[in-house]
Enzyme design. Structure first.
Site, PDB file in Angstrom:
ATOM      1  N   ALA A 191     -49.929 -82.633  42.022  1.00  0.00           N
ATOM      2  CA  ALA A 191     -50.663 -81.892  41.003  1.00  0.00           C
ATOM      3  C   ALA A 191     -51.645 -80.964  41.706  1.00  0.00           C
ATOM      4  O   ALA A 191     -52.069 -81.229  42.841  1.00  0.00           O
ATOM      5  CB  ALA A 191     -51.416 -82.871  40.116  1.00  0.00           C
TER       6      ALA A 191
ATOM      7  N   GLY B  50     -47.559 -85.971  42.352  1.00  0.00           N
ATOM      8  CA  GLY B  50     -46.651 -85.549  41.278  1.00  0.00           C
ATOM      9  C   GLY B  50     -45.300 -85.067  41.803  1.00  0.00           C
ATOM     10  O   GLY B  50     -44.295 -85.149  41.088  1.00  0.00           O
TER      11      GLY B  50
ATOM     12  N   GLU C  50     -43.325 -88.076  42.265  1.00  0.00           N
ATOM     13  CA  GLU C  50     -43.062 -88.646  40.932  1.00  0.00           C
ATOM     14  C   GLU C  50     -41.933 -87.892  40.226  1.00  0.00           C
ATOM     15  O   GLU C  50     -41.135 -88.489  39.502  1.00  0.00           O
ATOM     16  CB  GLU C  50     -44.362 -88.653  40.123  1.00  0.00           C
ATOM     17  CG  GLU C  50     -45.341 -89.684  40.704  1.00  0.00           C
ATOM     18  CD  GLU C  50     -46.749 -89.575  40.154  1.00  0.00           C
ATOM     19  OE1 GLU C  50     -47.363 -88.488  40.322  1.00  0.00           O
ATOM     20  OE2 GLU C  50     -47.243 -90.527  39.543  1.00  0.00           O
TER      21      GLU C  50
ATOM     22  N   GLU D  52     -52.790 -90.261  45.941  1.00  0.00           N
ATOM     23  CA  GLU D  52     -53.861 -90.110  44.940  1.00  0.00           C
ATOM     24  C   GLU D  52     -55.072 -90.976  45.252  1.00  0.00           C
ATOM     25  O   GLU D  52     -56.207 -90.619  44.938  1.00  0.00           O
ATOM     26  CB  GLU D  52     -53.334 -90.439  43.536  1.00  0.00           C
ATOM     27  CG  GLU D  52     -52.381 -89.400  42.958  1.00  0.00           C
ATOM     28  CD  GLU D  52     -50.926 -89.630  43.313  1.00  0.00           C
ATOM     29  OE1 GLU D  52     -50.637 -90.403  44.253  1.00  0.00           O
ATOM     30  OE2 GLU D  52     -50.070 -89.022  42.651  1.00  0.00           O
TER      31      GLU D  52
HETATM   32  N1  CAA Z   1     -53.124 -78.769  44.978  1.00  0.00           N
HETATM   33  C1  CAA Z   1     -53.610 -77.530  45.187  1.00  0.00           C
HETATM   34  N2  CAA Z   1     -53.426 -76.851  46.340  1.00  0.00           N
HETATM   35  C2  CAA Z   1     -52.705 -77.446  47.309  1.00  0.00           C
HETATM   36  C3  CAA Z   1     -52.170 -78.739  47.156  1.00  0.00           C
HETATM   37  C4  CAA Z   1     -52.388 -79.403  45.909  1.00  0.00           C
HETATM   38  N3  CAA Z   1     -51.876 -80.602  45.648  1.00  0.00           N
HETATM   39  N4  CAA Z   1     -51.526 -79.060  48.295  1.00  0.00           N
HETATM   40  C5  CAA Z   1     -51.649 -78.012  49.121  1.00  0.00           C
HETATM   41  N5  CAA Z   1     -52.367 -77.034  48.535  1.00  0.00           N
HETATM   42  C6  CAA Z   1     -52.742 -75.736  49.093  1.00  0.00           C
HETATM   43  C7  CAA Z   1     -53.890 -75.866  50.080  1.00  0.00           C
HETATM   44  O1  CAA Z   1     -55.127 -75.918  49.405  1.00  0.00           O
HETATM   45  C8  CAA Z   1     -53.695 -74.626  50.896  1.00  0.00           C
HETATM   46  O2  CAA Z   1     -54.210 -73.538  50.181  1.00  0.00           O
HETATM   47  P1  CAA Z   1     -55.131 -72.413  50.913  1.00  0.00           P
HETATM   48  O3  CAA Z   1     -54.207 -71.783  51.922  1.00  0.00           O
HETATM   49  O4  CAA Z   1     -55.514 -71.494  49.799  1.00  0.00           O
HETATM   50  O5  CAA Z   1     -56.252 -73.157  51.547  1.00  0.00           O
HETATM   51  C9  CAA Z   1     -52.181 -74.462  50.948  1.00  0.00           C
HETATM   52  O6  CAA Z   1     -51.666 -75.214  49.863  1.00  0.00           O
HETATM   53  C10 CAA Z   1     -51.551 -74.982  52.230  1.00  0.00           C
HETATM   54  O7  CAA Z   1     -51.983 -76.337  52.405  1.00  0.00           O
HETATM   55  P2  CAA Z   1     -52.674 -76.878  53.733  1.00  0.00           P
HETATM   56  O8  CAA Z   1     -53.402 -75.780  54.440  1.00  0.00           O
HETATM   57  O9  CAA Z   1     -53.453 -78.092  53.377  1.00  0.00           O
HETATM   58  O10 CAA Z   1     -51.357 -77.246  54.587  1.00  0.00           O
HETATM   59  P3  CAA Z   1     -51.244 -78.367  55.721  1.00  0.00           P
HETATM   60  O11 CAA Z   1     -49.902 -78.142  56.326  1.00  0.00           O
HETATM   61  O12 CAA Z   1     -52.429 -78.379  56.595  1.00  0.00           O
HETATM   62  O13 CAA Z   1     -51.225 -79.759  54.920  1.00  0.00           O
HETATM   63  C11 CAA Z   1     -50.561 -81.267  53.166  1.00  0.00           C
HETATM   64  C12 CAA Z   1     -50.159 -80.054  54.031  1.00  0.00           C
HETATM   65  C13 CAA Z   1     -50.641 -82.526  54.010  1.00  0.00           C
HETATM   66  C14 CAA Z   1     -49.441 -81.413  52.119  1.00  0.00           C
HETATM   67  C15 CAA Z   1     -51.911 -81.003  52.473  1.00  0.00           C
HETATM   68  O14 CAA Z   1     -51.870 -79.710  51.861  1.00  0.00           O
HETATM   69  C16 CAA Z   1     -52.264 -81.999  51.403  1.00  0.00           C
HETATM   70  O15 CAA Z   1     -52.663 -83.099  51.724  1.00  0.00           O
HETATM   71  N6  CAA Z   1     -52.162 -81.595  50.119  1.00  0.00           N
HETATM   72  C17 CAA Z   1     -52.560 -82.453  48.999  1.00  0.00           C
HETATM   73  C18 CAA Z   1     -51.542 -83.505  48.704  1.00  0.00           C
HETATM   74  C19 CAA Z   1     -52.022 -84.425  47.606  1.00  0.00           C
HETATM   75  O16 CAA Z   1     -53.044 -85.056  47.688  1.00  0.00           O
HETATM   76  N7  CAA Z   1     -51.208 -84.501  46.515  1.00  0.00           N
HETATM   77  C20 CAA Z   1     -51.506 -85.346  45.364  1.00  0.00           C
HETATM   78  C21 CAA Z   1     -52.206 -84.557  44.310  1.00  0.00           C
HETATM   79  S1  CAA Z   1     -52.809 -85.572  42.996  1.00  0.00           S
HETATM   80  C22 CAA Z   1     -51.466 -85.860  41.995  1.00  0.00           C
HETATM   81  O17 CAA Z   1     -50.369 -85.432  42.264  1.00  0.00           O
HETATM   82  C23 CAA Z   1     -51.754 -86.672  40.746  1.00  0.00           C
HETATM   83  C24 CAA Z   1     -50.535 -87.082  39.996  1.00  0.00           C
HETATM   84  O18 CAA Z   1     -50.046 -88.188  40.150  1.00  0.00           O
HETATM   85  C25 CAA Z   1     -49.923 -86.218  39.047  1.00  0.00           C
END
Ligand code: CAA
Length: 264
Positions: free
Chosen positions: A67, A112, A115, A135
């Site tokens: 998400a 998500g 999921e 999460e």
């Molecule tokens: N939401 C919004 N933006 C996201 C994102 C997310 N889930 N995942 C990545 N991005 C964005 C980053 O903010 C970044 O944007 P900017 O360039 O504008 O800063 C861009 O995508 C590239 O990401 P990274 O620079 O972080 O890339 P990385 O290679 O260093 O890391 C990653 C990759 C490990 C996937 C890292 O991006 C990450 O940990 N992302 C979040 C993953 C996460 O926590 N997902 C769960 C979300 S909660 C959920 O899903 C609830 C549910 O059950 C429905």
């Protein structure tokens, strides 16, 4: 669909492909992407010509990184509940599509994203794919079905470890846990997925639907009830011209030409 901003939708040879297309944010699920996804699923459910659906992500880094955390950061209890309910509704719609659905996971499938993959019928993963429900790291829990579908698939002990730690697992580990059916080199992922999709697409649409429904419903009931469901579904298939065609084609030593309908 023409007016989509974050979803690419393509149908060829009766196989539909949805590509989550927000690569700058690793295809994270923001509100417009989720509603485009829901609308596209509705369109697919209404299209009799589509026999298989494949889901994948744009770019070479992510399937869906979860998400959109920027949107989540604005939520309170009420809007968070609405968000989770909307996600559940869309993912249930995906899971209950009457056609087989394959997730071609081409990179991060987190939160998500995992999921969504879990609600597909099975998963093919690229060698660089990473799965996880991180999460807990955000002070949250999975909100689109992860606490329910992951334990059903890999067992509650393994699911708890992944959900409690938020640890990501590789494609190979996912395959070993029974989460992914196959791991492919990234450049071969779509080709392998489409090969399987094509092998399924020539089968009878009615029998595919009945098989999927019998398995999905059967997983949530006791064995005797499941077997009764199967018998009823088997009998329904018997009423179709596809069953007549399939059995006749075998006896006539030719390939069956399934129409996907009960009547000619
Ligand atoms: N939401 C919004 N933006 C996201 C994102 C997310 N889930 N995942 C990545 N991005 C964005 C980053 O903010 C970044 O944007 P900017 O360039 O504008 O800063 C861009 O995508 C590239 O990401 P990274 O620079 O972080 O890339 P990385 O290679 O260093 O890391 C990653 C990759 C490990 C996937 C890292 O991006 C990450 O940990 N992302 C979040 C993953 C996460 O926590 N997902 C769960 C979300 S909660 C959920 O899903 C609830 C549910 O059950 C429905």
């Amino acid at each position: 669909m023409d007016d989509n901003q974050y979803i690419l939708f393509n149908v060829e040879n009766n196989i539909a492909v949805i590509t989550f297309n927000r690569p700058k944010a690793l295809n994270a699920l923001n509100a417009p992407l989720l509603s485009e996804f829901a609308r596209t699923l509705e369109k697919i459910a209404d299209d009799e010509s589509i026999r298989v659906l494949v889901l994948t992500g744009a770019g070479d880094k992510a399937f869906v990184a979860g998400a959109d955390i920027k949107e989540l950061a604005q939520c309170d209890a009420l809007s968070g509940k609405r968000f989770s309910e909307a996600g559940h509704e869309t993912i249930s719609r995906l899971e209950s599509l009457p056609i087989p659905v394959i997730a071609a996971v081409n990179g991060y499938a987190l939160g998500g994203g995992s999921e969504i993959a879990l609600a597909c019928d099975f998963i093919y993963a690229a060698e660089n794919a990473m799965f996880g429900l991180p999460e807990i790291t955000l002070g949250l829990i999975p909100g689109f079905g992860g606490t329910q579908r992951l334990p059903r698939l890999i067992g509650s002990n393994r699911a708890k470890e992944l959900i409690f730690t938020g640890r990501m697992i590789s494609a190979t580990e996912a395959e070993n846990m029974g989460l992914a059916n196959r791991v492919c080199p990234p450049e071969a992922l779509m080709e392998e997925t489409m090969k399987t999709a094509s092998a399924i697409a020539v089968k009878g649409k009615l029998s595919l639907r009945e098989a999927k429904q019998a398995i999905n419903t059967g997983m949530d009931v006791d064995l005797a009830t499941g077997c009764t469901l199967e018998t009823n579904a088997f009998s329904l298939c018997m009423a179709s011209i596809d069953a007549k065609e399939g059995t006749r084609a075998f006896l006539e030593k030719r390939k069956a030409d399934f129409k996907g309908s009960y009547t000619s």
